[in-house]
Design an enzyme around this catalytic site. Structure first.
Site, PDB file in Angstrom:
ATOM      1  N   ASP A  99       0.859  -1.175   0.000  1.00 22.84           N
ATOM      2  CA  ASP A  99       0.000   0.000   0.000  1.00 22.84           C
ATOM      3  C   ASP A  99       0.906   1.239   0.000  1.00 22.84           C
ATOM      4  OD1 ASP A  99      -2.231   1.638   0.077  1.00 22.84           O
ATOM      5  OD2 ASP A  99      -3.221   0.460   1.626  1.00 22.84           O
ATOM      6  N   TYR A 100       0.287   2.384  -0.093  1.00 27.51           N
ATOM      7  CA  TYR A 100       0.972   3.675  -0.269  1.00 27.51           C
ATOM      8  C   TYR A 100       2.001   3.923   0.834  1.00 27.51           C
ATOM      9  CZ  TYR A 100       0.937   8.611  -1.868  1.00 27.51           C
ATOM     10  OH  TYR A 100       1.259   9.842  -2.385  1.00 27.51           O
TER      11      TYR A 100
END
Length: 758
Positions: A282-283
């Site tokens: 994820d980011y």
């Protein structure tokens, strides 16, 4: 379109002999890896955001030099076919190896034609419609250049304080698994190389939906027994459906952040489940492991690669530290090559080496994106997701006559209709409730409107939720003035529709709430409206279960419409006026108050369970102040008609081995409207080697019946439906007594018993 397969890549792959597709792609990928530099291999593992790229300026954008140098494997959040073609050209014409890029986006519940938020979609209990929504999303997104979506989110969540409950499918592993399969099939279709399909990404692996205190990104801690039985099944269902990619979670699992957790990413995902795609973080999840406290950027990047992570989203820890880690022996060349190979294989599966521009067709974009047909389907699907929570004296459906007063902060707001995570939506073109009501009645009745209240009283809080283009249009007049204005327009009305609830960004990522009741200023407005003596229907907008005890006690009718998407207003009007009979059922329990959380239907008994039908017994597992029961249980939802269930009929009361049990029930529409009912099958394993839930959903059917019509609904049950993970995490079923339960929600059930021997 001209096929691009040239230069060094062409020389590398042209000698490959035809074999089965996956093996062929692997061999082709290996032939490219053989001629790549270390920097180019690591570049494939790098997924930055699109940044400042605009049409016609790709070559001069900040990211362009990295693309030319082979330091980018994909980009995300770049929108439009023209922009994406422009950037892809840089990759395939100006880089040394001419390797095409992946283009991803959070296409969560539709692209420009937006469907209800996932929690709302789940409430349809209609897998065909859910798959259809993903298919349309794939068609639209692929026409605009997107070939990869970060969806479906399959995190089980039993805490509505957590904002991202809106993005998931609720609390149940069985239903969540069915939805996961439907979404993957809708996005990816039968042929991932087709230009109108996109690669899916199941997220967030794992357990992201169970953070302590319901606070986003917070610690998760649970037994592996609970993981396998309750939280893992939807992820595994997506893997079994062939999902192309998996995204890591932000939380830790067993004391190790998910992005560095080798047990999760290698042992479970690959060795146990056979996943053959690639894993993306994820980011900035790799960088965030520094704050988790397990090392600096070089250390956490090396640990992520060792764990089985192939692509680093945004953080560039791989890009900046892996060469040194390789030199120091922290990681191996094989680990880099293996990661690079999986990403290249994904690009082959998508057909990007044959035609890197096939997902960016401006002409198809004009035809397929936000088409009238897609918007029509979005409206039809939205109407199937609304849950009628209360309808005293059959106030609903309304007649298209007289004067209707529309009141409330969400009554005339386009921007908030699409809900959270609608990044490609044309929010200013969505259909507001006011517009939908007017479209429905034409000149048959009169609509009058007043805002009546702000979404919340606190302007600082409202500023935090009025973001991403979803303005709440705060009114700075005194609250009393707004209420008086609402009372003035309502005094001559025949009925009042109160559009209440959350704004779109009060749920979603980083939108956790400790107070999940209706904002007090909105409740003050409802109290004033009720004093008029006129019928008041509350249309509830929400991205999570709310604690609605006061509203249940006082409001005559409540229709929960979630956030219904780009066609919300028309769809809500369809249901309010009875053109469509509501049939949605809750997939997440609504508590009486926040103190009951976590509350979910498939809980286990204690050694001192409360007697059925009782509120309080001393020295039993209960509260002093409220019952154990929820306000609205899992599976609950009313209709404009009524349904009557007969008694369960079982084909056997004793079975042996792999025999099939047929459980049947007579369902009758006893009301005056045609309608649909979601018939739900639950099973309880009465005695087992480990404690088992009081009931578990094991099947459901959505049945349409005309007024007065009856039908026999039959479920087939096999030992596969009785399986669970035991203490040793072996997937087994055990002989013994089982309760078979069928009904319209998890609390109102008809029961039969069966003895099943090995």
């Amino acid at each position: 379109m001209k096929k691009l397969c040239c230069g060094i890549v062409l020389l590398a792959i042209c000698i490959i002999k035809p074999v089965c597709a996956q093996d062929e792609y692997t061999r082709k990928a290996d032939s490219i890896i053989a001629i790549m530099t270390l920097e180019e291999k690591i570049g494939q593992l790098n997924l930055p955001a699109a940044g400042d790229i605009t049409t016609g300026q790709a070559a001069s954008a900040n990211i362009a030099e990295k693309i030319k140098a082979g330091q980018v494997g994909g980009l995300f959040n770049l929108k439009s076919a023209e922009k994406i073609r422009d950037v892809q050209r840089v990759a395939v014409e100006e880089s040394r190896l001419k390797i095409p890029l992946l283009f991803g986006m959070d296409v969560i519940h539709g692209y420009e034609s937006v469907f209800p938020i996932p929690l709302g979609m789940a409430s349809s209990w209609d897998m065909e419609l859910i798959e259809k929504s993903a298919r349309i999303a794939a068609i639209e997104a692929s026409a605009d250049g997107i070939n990869w979506t970060f969806s479906p989110m399959t995190d089980i969540s039993r805490d509505p304080r957590w904002g991202r409950v809106s993005e998931g499918n609720g609390e149940d592993p069985y239903l969540g698994s069915q939805i996961a399969k439907a979404m993957v099939n809708g996005y990816q279709g039968d042929d991932l190389s087709a230009p109108n399909t996109i690669m899916a990404c199941v997220k967030h692996f794992a357990l992201y939906g169970a953070p302590e205190a319901g606070r986003d990104y917070h610690t998760v801690d649970m037994s592996r027994h609970r993981m396998y039985n309750e939280y893992f099944p939807p992820y595994q269902a997506a893997i079994d459906a062939g999902v192309g990619t998996v995204m890591t979670a932000f939380n830790e699992v067993d004391g190790i952040p998910a992005s560095a957790n080798k047990w999760l990413m290698t042992e479970v995902l690959r060795n146990q489940w056979g996943f053959d795609g690639f894993v993306v973080t994820d980011y900035t999840a790799i960088n965030e492991m520094i704050d988790h406290g397990i090392g600096d950027l070089k250390e956490v990047s090396a640990r992520a690669l060792q764990a089985g992570v192939e692509m680093d989203m945004v953080g560039e820890g791989f890009l900046t530290t892996l060469p040194q880690s390789l030199e120091e022996g922290r990681i191996t060349q094989k680990q880099i090559d293996d990661a690079c190979r999986l990403i290249l294989v994904a690009k082959y599966r998508l057909g990007l080496f044959d035609n890197p521009y096939q997902y960016a067709d401006p002409e198809r974009s004009k035809k397929d994106v936000y088409s009238n047909e897609n918007r029509k389907v979005a409206r039809e699907i939205a109407s199937q997701t609304f849950v009628l929570l209360k309808n005293d004296d059959q106030i609903l459906p309304l007649k298209k006559q007289g004067k209707i007063a529309l009141v409330g902060p969400l009554g005339d707001n386009k921007e908030n209709m699409t809900g959270t995570w609608s990044v490609a939506a044309r929010v200013d073109e969505a259909i507001s409730l006011r517009e939908g009501l007017q479209n429905a009645i034409g000149n048959k009745a009169e609509i009058v409107y007043a805002r009546g209240a702000n979404v919340v009283a606190d302007p600082a809080l409202e500023a935090r939720i009025s973001i991403f283009g979803k303005n709440t249009h705060r009114d700075d007049r005194p609250a009393a003035d707004m209420i008086n204005e609402a009372l003035e327009i309502a005094k001559d009305a025949d009925v009042i529709i109160a559009a209440m609830g959350e704004a779109a960004e009060m749920s979603g990522e980083a939108s956790s709430m400790t107070d999940i009741t209706l904002p007090e200023n909105q409740r003050d407005l409802l109290k004033a409206l009720l004093k008029t003596g006129k019928p008041v229907i509350m249309v509830l907008f929400t991205g999570r279960p709310l604690a609605l005890q006061w509203e249940e006690d006082h409001m005559p009718a409540i229709l929960n419409v979630w956030f219904a998407g780009s066609e919300a207003g028309d769809a809500i009007a369809d249901v309010l006026f009875g053109d469509i009979n509501p049939s949605g059922k809750l997939t997440a329990t609504f508590p009486r108050n926040v103190g009951q959380i976590p509350i979910y239907y498939n809980h286990k008994n204690t050694g001192r369970p409360l007697s059925e039908g009782e509120w309080f017994q001393k020295f039993r597992s209960n509260y002093l102040d409220v019952p154990n029961t929820p306000l609205y249980p899992f599976g609950y939802g009313l209709s404009y008609t009524t349904f009557e269930y007969g008694d369960i009929k079982l084909s056997h009361t004793e079975l042996q081995g792999d025999q099939t049990l047929k459980a049947s029930i007579e369902l009758k529409n006893t009301g005056t409207y045609d309608g649909a009912e979601v018939v739900q099958l639950y099973i309880r394993d009465v005695v087992a080697s480990v404690t088992r839930p009081v009931k578990e959903l094991k099947g459901f059917q959505k049945i349409n019946l005309q007024a007065g019509e009856s039908r026999t609904v039959t479920f087939e049950i096999t030992p596969n439906d009785l399986m669970f993970y035991d203490y040793d995490l072996e997937h087994v079923w055990e002989p013994g007594a089982f309760e078979i339960m069928i009904g319209g929600n998890s609390e109102e059930l008809k029961t039969g018993k069966v003895d099943w021997k090995k």
